[in-house]
Design a protein around this motif. Structure first.
Motif, PDB file in Angstrom:
ATOM      1  N   ARG A   1      -4.378  30.918  10.547  1.00 25.20           N
ATOM      2  CA  ARG A   1      -4.685  29.612   9.980  1.00 25.20           C
ATOM      3  C   ARG A   1      -5.861  29.807   9.026  1.00 25.20           C
ATOM      4  NH1 ARG A   1      -2.820  25.427  13.510  1.00 25.20           N
ATOM      5  NH2 ARG A   1      -2.414  26.173  15.606  1.00 25.20           N
ATOM      6  N   THR A   2      -5.982  28.936   8.037  1.00 30.25           N
ATOM      7  CA  THR A   2      -7.107  29.083   7.102  1.00 30.25           C
ATOM      8  C   THR A   2      -8.207  28.073   7.411  1.00 30.25           C
ATOM      9  OG1 THR A   2      -6.170  27.598   5.437  1.00 30.25           O
ATOM     10  CG2 THR A   2      -5.546  29.925   5.299  1.00 30.25           C
ATOM     11  N   THR A   3      -8.030  27.314   8.487  1.00 35.36           N
ATOM     12  CA  THR A   3      -9.054  26.351   8.896  1.00 35.36           C
ATOM     13  C   THR A   3      -9.337  26.552  10.388  1.00 35.36           C
ATOM     14  OG1 THR A   3      -7.307  24.736   9.331  1.00 35.36           O
ATOM     15  CG2 THR A   3      -8.413  24.585   7.204  1.00 35.36           C
TER      16      THR A   3
ATOM     17  N   SER B   1      -5.588  26.563  -5.135  1.00 36.18           N
ATOM     18  CA  SER B   1      -4.816  27.307  -4.141  1.00 36.18           C
ATOM     19  C   SER B   1      -5.706  28.279  -3.374  1.00 36.18           C
ATOM     20  CB  SER B   1      -3.686  28.074  -4.820  1.00 36.18           C
ATOM     21  OG  SER B   1      -4.191  29.082  -5.682  1.00 36.18           O
ATOM     22  N   GLU B   2      -5.327  28.534  -2.125  1.00 37.33           N
ATOM     23  CA  GLU B   2      -6.053  29.516  -1.308  1.00 37.33           C
ATOM     24  C   GLU B   2      -5.510  30.922  -1.563  1.00 37.33           C
ATOM     25  OE1 GLU B   2      -5.622  27.772   2.726  1.00 37.33           O
ATOM     26  OE2 GLU B   2      -7.785  27.540   2.562  1.00 37.33           O
ATOM     27  N   HIS B   3      -4.174  31.043  -1.563  1.00 35.75           N
ATOM     28  CA  HIS B   3      -3.578  32.336  -1.895  1.00 35.75           C
ATOM     29  C   HIS B   3      -3.581  32.507  -3.407  1.00 35.75           C
ATOM     30  CE1 HIS B   3      -1.967  31.894   2.219  1.00 35.75           C
ATOM     31  NE2 HIS B   3      -1.975  33.203   2.223  1.00 35.75           N
TER      32      HIS B   3
ATOM     33  N   LEU C   1       0.577  23.844  -1.583  1.00 36.72           N
ATOM     34  CA  LEU C   1       1.164  23.026  -0.515  1.00 36.72           C
ATOM     35  C   LEU C   1       1.438  23.917   0.686  1.00 36.72           C
ATOM     36  CD1 LEU C   1       2.766  20.588   0.672  1.00 36.72           C
ATOM     37  CD2 LEU C   1       4.714  21.365  -0.693  1.00 36.72           C
ATOM     38  N   HIS C   2       1.054  23.475   1.856  1.00 37.78           N
ATOM     39  CA  HIS C   2       1.377  24.177   3.098  1.00 37.78           C
ATOM     40  C   HIS C   2       2.319  23.330   3.941  1.00 37.78           C
ATOM     41  CE1 HIS C   2      -2.418  26.910   2.905  1.00 37.78           C
ATOM     42  NE2 HIS C   2      -1.442  27.339   2.140  1.00 37.78           N
ATOM     43  N   LEU C   3       3.490  23.886   4.201  1.00 34.44           N
ATOM     44  CA  LEU C   3       4.493  23.236   5.050  1.00 34.44           C
ATOM     45  C   LEU C   3       4.457  23.966   6.395  1.00 34.44           C
ATOM     46  CD1 LEU C   3       6.955  23.402   2.111  1.00 34.44           C
ATOM     47  CD2 LEU C   3       6.414  21.216   3.193  1.00 34.44           C
TER      48      LEU C   3
ATOM     49  N   LEU D   1       2.348  18.663   6.775  1.00 32.42           N
ATOM     50  CA  LEU D   1       2.085  19.308   5.495  1.00 32.42           C
ATOM     51  C   LEU D   1       0.768  18.806   4.926  1.00 32.42           C
ATOM     52  CD1 LEU D   1       3.106  17.206   2.897  1.00 32.42           C
ATOM     53  CD2 LEU D   1       5.220  17.640   4.111  1.00 32.42           C
ATOM     54  N   HIS D   2       0.167  19.668   4.127  1.00 33.92           N
ATOM     55  CA  HIS D   2      -1.100  19.306   3.484  1.00 33.92           C
ATOM     56  C   HIS D   2      -1.286  20.170   2.238  1.00 33.92           C
ATOM     57  CE1 HIS D   2      -2.281  22.539   6.395  1.00 33.92           C
ATOM     58  NE2 HIS D   2      -2.783  23.022   5.273  1.00 33.92           N
ATOM     59  N   PHE D   3      -2.313  19.846   1.497  1.00 35.66           N
ATOM     60  CA  PHE D   3      -2.569  20.539   0.232  1.00 35.66           C
ATOM     61  C   PHE D   3      -3.962  21.154   0.222  1.00 35.66           C
ATOM     62  CE2 PHE D   3       0.556  17.324  -0.537  1.00 35.66           C
ATOM     63  CZ  PHE D   3       1.426  17.868  -1.467  1.00 35.66           C
ATOM     64  N   HIS D   4      -4.086  22.200  -0.550  1.00 35.19           N
ATOM     65  CA  HIS D   4      -5.406  22.760  -0.852  1.00 35.19           C
ATOM     66  C   HIS D   4      -5.577  22.746  -2.363  1.00 35.19           C
ATOM     67  CE1 HIS D   4      -6.054  24.478   3.217  1.00 35.19           C
ATOM     68  NE2 HIS D   4      -4.736  24.533   3.220  1.00 35.19           N
ATOM     69  N   ALA D   5      -6.772  22.445  -2.819  1.00 33.50           N
ATOM     70  CA  ALA D   5      -7.032  22.440  -4.259  1.00 33.50           C
ATOM     71  C   ALA D   5      -8.373  23.121  -4.532  1.00 33.50           C
ATOM     72  CB  ALA D   5      -7.079  21.001  -4.794  1.00 33.50           C
TER      73      ALA D   5
END
Ligand SMILES: [Zn+2]
Length: 218
Positions: free
Chosen positions: A166-168, A77-79, A90-92, A71-75
Motif C-alpha cells: 500500500r502507498t498509505t 501520479s505516484e508511479h 487512479l487506483h482501483l 477507488l481513489h486518485f493521487h495527484a
C-alpha cells in the motif's frame, strides 16, 4: 541463549519507477478481464467506496473473481512509467478473496495514469460529476454516487506487474500491482484540491523484478 531476533524489513514497497526496457516480458501473464458495471457507492473523504463491497464490479485475475472494493486518485501520479509523472493516477482496489489469510498479497490494485486534456479538446472522457464531488468532498461530508469505472480504462490494457505495498498507512506489503501502460486522457477540473501529501515518493526496487505482458516492438 535465545536466537537473535531479526526485525523484518520492508523490502517490497510501492510506488516504484516502471521502465519498459528494465522490465521482463512474461507472455504467461494473462490479460485482466474487466467486468465493471455501474455501481452505487459513497464518497468518503478521498475514497469512493462501493456499496455492498461491489461484487457486481470485478476483474478476473488468473481465473479468480476479485471484487472492486474502492477507488481513489493521487495527484500527481505516484508511479512513473518510463520517467513520466502523470497529472492523476487512479487506483482501483480489488480484493483477492481466494488467497488464504496468511498469503501476503491480498489485494490487486490496478493503476491507471490519467492526463488532463484542455477544456476544448476533442474526444476525452469527462471526469464525471461524481469526481467533481470528489474534489469538493475535501470540505467534508459524504456523497452518494453511481460510477462505472470502465470509463477510466484505456482501450489497450497492456500492463506492468509487480509485488508491492500500500502507498498509505502502514505500507503493508499486500498488493499485487497492475499498472496499465497506456495513459487515459480525461477532462475535468485541475486536481489542485487533492492533497499532494497523500502521494508517496518512489521506493527502491530491491530484489524484485517488474514483469510486463507486452512485447517490445522491434
Ligand atoms: Zn492509492
Amino acid at each position: 541463549m535465545s536466537a537473535p531476533v531479526v526485525t523484518p524489513q520492508l523490502t517490497q514497497q510501492s510506488p516504484i519507477k516502471l521502465l519498459t526496457t528494465k522490465s521482463y516480458y512474461a507472455p504467461e501473464l494473462r490479460p485482466l478481464e474487466f467486468k465493471y458495471t455501474e455501481v452505487p457507492g459513497t464518497l468518503a473523504g478521498e475514497e469512493f467506496v462501493l456499496d455492498h463491497g461491489g461484487p457486481a464490479c470485478h476483474v478476473v485475475f488468473d481465473g479468480m473473481k476479485c471484487p472492486l472494493r474502492k477507488l481513489h486518485f493521487h495527484a500527481p501520479s505516484e508511479h512513473r512509467i518510463d520517467g513520466v509523472i502523470s497529472e492523476l493516477e487512479l487506483h482501483l482496489v480489488h480484493e483477492i478473496l481466494e488467497y488464504p489469510d496468511a498469503y501476503p498479497s491480498a489485494y490487486l490494485i490496478v493503476g491507471v495514469m490519467l492526463s488532463l486534456a484542455p477544456a476544448k479538446a476533442g474526444p476525452a472522457q469527462p471526469l464525471g460529476p461524481w469526481l467533481r464531488g470528489h474534489f469538493d468532498a475535501r470540505a467534508g461530508g459524504r456523497q452518494e454516487h453511481r460510477v462505472d469505472p470502465t470509463i477510466y480504462l484505456p482501450q489497450d490494457r497492456a500492463y506492468f506487474r509487480y509485488e508491492g505495498s500500500r502507498t498509505t498507512g502502514e505500507h503493508e506489503e499486500v498488493v499485487t500491482w497492475t499498472l496499465l501502460r497506456d495513459p487515459m486522457q480525461v477532462k475535468g477540473p485541475a486536481p489542485l484540491l487533492l492533497d499532494p501529501e497523500t502521494d508517496r515518493l518512489v521506493q527502491p526496487l530491491m530484489r524484485r523484478y517488474v514483469l510486463r505482458n507486452f512485447a517490445l516492438i522491434a
